[in-house]
Design a protein around this motif. Structure first.
Motif, PDB file in Angstrom:
ATOM      1  N   ILE A   8       6.781  -4.242  -8.386  1.00 56.14           N
ATOM      2  CA  ILE A   8       6.418  -2.805  -8.872  1.00 56.14           C
ATOM      3  C   ILE A   8       7.507  -1.815  -8.355  1.00 56.14           C
ATOM      4  O   ILE A   8       7.283  -0.786  -8.873  1.00 56.14           O
ATOM      5  N   ILE A  16       3.284   6.173  -3.373  1.00 57.03           N
ATOM      6  CA  ILE A  16       2.413   5.965  -4.037  1.00 57.03           C
ATOM      7  C   ILE A  16       2.877   6.131  -5.762  1.00 57.03           C
ATOM      8  O   ILE A  16       3.660   6.729  -5.979  1.00 57.03           O
ATOM      9  N   GLN A  17       2.506   5.118  -6.569  1.00 59.86           N
ATOM     10  CA  GLN A  17       2.797   4.976  -7.959  1.00 59.86           C
ATOM     11  C   GLN A  17       1.611   5.223  -8.735  1.00 59.86           C
ATOM     12  O   GLN A  17       0.647   4.453  -8.597  1.00 59.86           O
ATOM     13  N   HIS A  33       1.137  -9.161  -6.546  1.00 55.34           N
ATOM     14  CA  HIS A  33       2.447  -8.185  -5.937  1.00 55.34           C
ATOM     15  C   HIS A  33       1.950  -7.962  -4.708  1.00 55.34           C
ATOM     16  O   HIS A  33       0.802  -8.132  -4.166  1.00 55.34           O
ATOM     17  N   LEU A  35       1.440  -4.934  -3.045  1.00 56.35           N
ATOM     18  CA  LEU A  35       0.936  -3.736  -2.829  1.00 56.35           C
ATOM     19  C   LEU A  35      -0.506  -3.722  -3.114  1.00 56.35           C
ATOM     20  O   LEU A  35      -1.186  -4.716  -3.721  1.00 56.35           O
ATOM     21  N   CYS A  36      -1.128  -2.793  -2.519  1.00 56.38           N
ATOM     22  CA  CYS A  36      -2.492  -2.241  -2.882  1.00 56.38           C
ATOM     23  C   CYS A  36      -2.675  -1.683  -4.336  1.00 56.38           C
ATOM     24  O   CYS A  36      -1.759  -0.948  -4.597  1.00 56.38           O
ATOM     25  N   GLU A  37      -3.725  -1.985  -4.920  1.00 50.80           N
ATOM     26  CA  GLU A  37      -3.973  -1.587  -6.273  1.00 50.80           C
ATOM     27  C   GLU A  37      -5.361  -1.109  -6.510  1.00 50.80           C
ATOM     28  O   GLU A  37      -6.137  -1.820  -6.485  1.00 50.80           O
ATOM     29  N   PRO A  67      -2.856  -6.702  -1.007  1.00 52.36           N
ATOM     30  CA  PRO A  67      -1.418  -7.081  -1.615  1.00 52.36           C
ATOM     31  C   PRO A  67      -1.954  -8.648  -1.801  1.00 52.36           C
ATOM     32  O   PRO A  67      -2.609  -9.353  -1.055  1.00 52.36           O
ATOM     33  N   VAL A  92      -4.172   3.459 -12.736  1.00 54.59           N
ATOM     34  CA  VAL A  92      -3.732   2.364 -11.945  1.00 54.59           C
ATOM     35  C   VAL A  92      -2.898   3.145 -10.794  1.00 54.59           C
ATOM     36  O   VAL A  92      -2.089   4.081 -11.129  1.00 54.59           O
ATOM     37  N   TYR A  94      -0.602   2.303  -7.445  1.00 53.26           N
ATOM     38  CA  TYR A  94      -0.397   1.439  -6.436  1.00 53.26           C
ATOM     39  C   TYR A  94       0.233   2.066  -5.040  1.00 53.26           C
ATOM     40  O   TYR A  94       0.717   3.059  -5.047  1.00 53.26           O
TER      41      TYR A  94
END
Length: 290
Positions: A8, A16-17, A33, A35-37, A67, A92, A94
């Motif tokens: 990501i 954060i994204q 991936h 990361l948390c989502e 993750p 979303v 991430y």
């Protein structure tokens, strides 16, 4: 099942994204991936797989995943057939698992946040007032700038950390044992089953998709998913049956055949084994709650 390891592009960054999607359909592969989502499906419906959990999703589906938890959302064919103007809308977020933990040393904040991240390793679907509050925050978070965006995100995490309005998704025994070499193979299988479960499917037909013998495929599928192909297919079909039975106009016999069963005896047997209820009991309970 061979999910894809997705980069990501947040490696090493404490940030954060936020991604806001408006597209014709959900096409991301079965992947994971580091990361948390947090996923809010604003508008769409179809099937969702998180770890070893198979379920339907509809408008305002809200899920938090930790993750390396494999997942995929795939639209039902009917979504596009209902209207050519149908568009998937989703937000979303991430974020690294330690993003929240590095913000403070205050244990009264850290403890519930750490607990939320630990629980999210199985995937959490939120509902009720919690879902409404989070959706209100996410509905305009992408329009915020700078610290205001971070503040809104932290407000959402605070609400999620304190909430008991959630269901676990993946089973407590699920472990991500996937590697990268089978990505295309497992994506092909998942998408084929999710789009064709309503008809007869033979083991050879699915094995051929992977260029494998039936015996090799059975071992491969069971090792990756911790389920036999028959069990996976029945969970997919019965999950869809539960969705159809929410409509009072759908007769049980019609639902049976729409979900790929050739007779009511098998349908009733698998419905009972998976839900613990007969289809008629399930339908009565839905009516009583309405």
């Amino acid at each position: 099942m061979k999910p894809q390891l997705i980069d990501i592009n947040l490696s090493g960054r404490k940030t954060i994204q936020i991604k806001k999607l408006e597209t014709l359909n959900l096409v991301s592969p079965f992947h994971f991936h580091n990361l948390c989502e947090l996923v809010w499906i604003e508008k769409s419906h179809g099937k969702r797989i998180v770890g070893d959990h198979i379920d339907n999703f509809e408008d305002d589906d809200l899920v938090l995943m930790g993750p390396n938890l494999p997942h995929i959302w795939l639209n039902d064919k009917l979504f596009q057939q209902e209207s050519a103007a149908n568009i998937v809308k989703s937000t979303v977020i991430y974020f690294p698992a330690d993003f929240l933990l590095n913000l403070t040393d205050e244990q009264s904040i850290l403890n519930p946040t750490e607990d939320l991240i630990l629980r999210s390793a199985r995937g959490l679907r939120f509902y009720g007032e919690t879902s409404k509050k989070i959706i209100d925050i996410l509905s305009n978070i992408s329009e915020k700038e700078g610290f205001k965006k971070i503040i809104h995100f932290l407000q959402a995490i605070e609400i999620l950390s304190a909430s008991n309005e959630y269901n676990y998704l993946a089973s407590v025994t699920f472990k991500n044992s996937y590697d990268e070499k089978d990505t295309n193979r497992i994506n092909t299988v998942y998408k084929f089953l999710m789009q064709n479960f309503h008809r007869d499917i033979t083991l050879k037909e699915v094995a051929d998709l992977c260029n494998m013998t039936t015996n090799s495929f059975c071992r491969f599928f069971k090792a990756r998913t911790q389920k036999s192909l028959t069990q996976f297919l029945n969970e997919l079909r019965i999950g869809h049956a539960c969705k159809l039975l929410r409509n009072e106009e759908n007769a049980i016999a019609n639902v049976c055949y729409q979900c790929g069963y050739n007779n009511l005896t098998n349908f009733n047997k698998f419905f009972m084994s998976i839900t613990g209820k007969r289809p008629s009991e399930y339908k009565k309970q839905l009516k009583a709650k309405a």
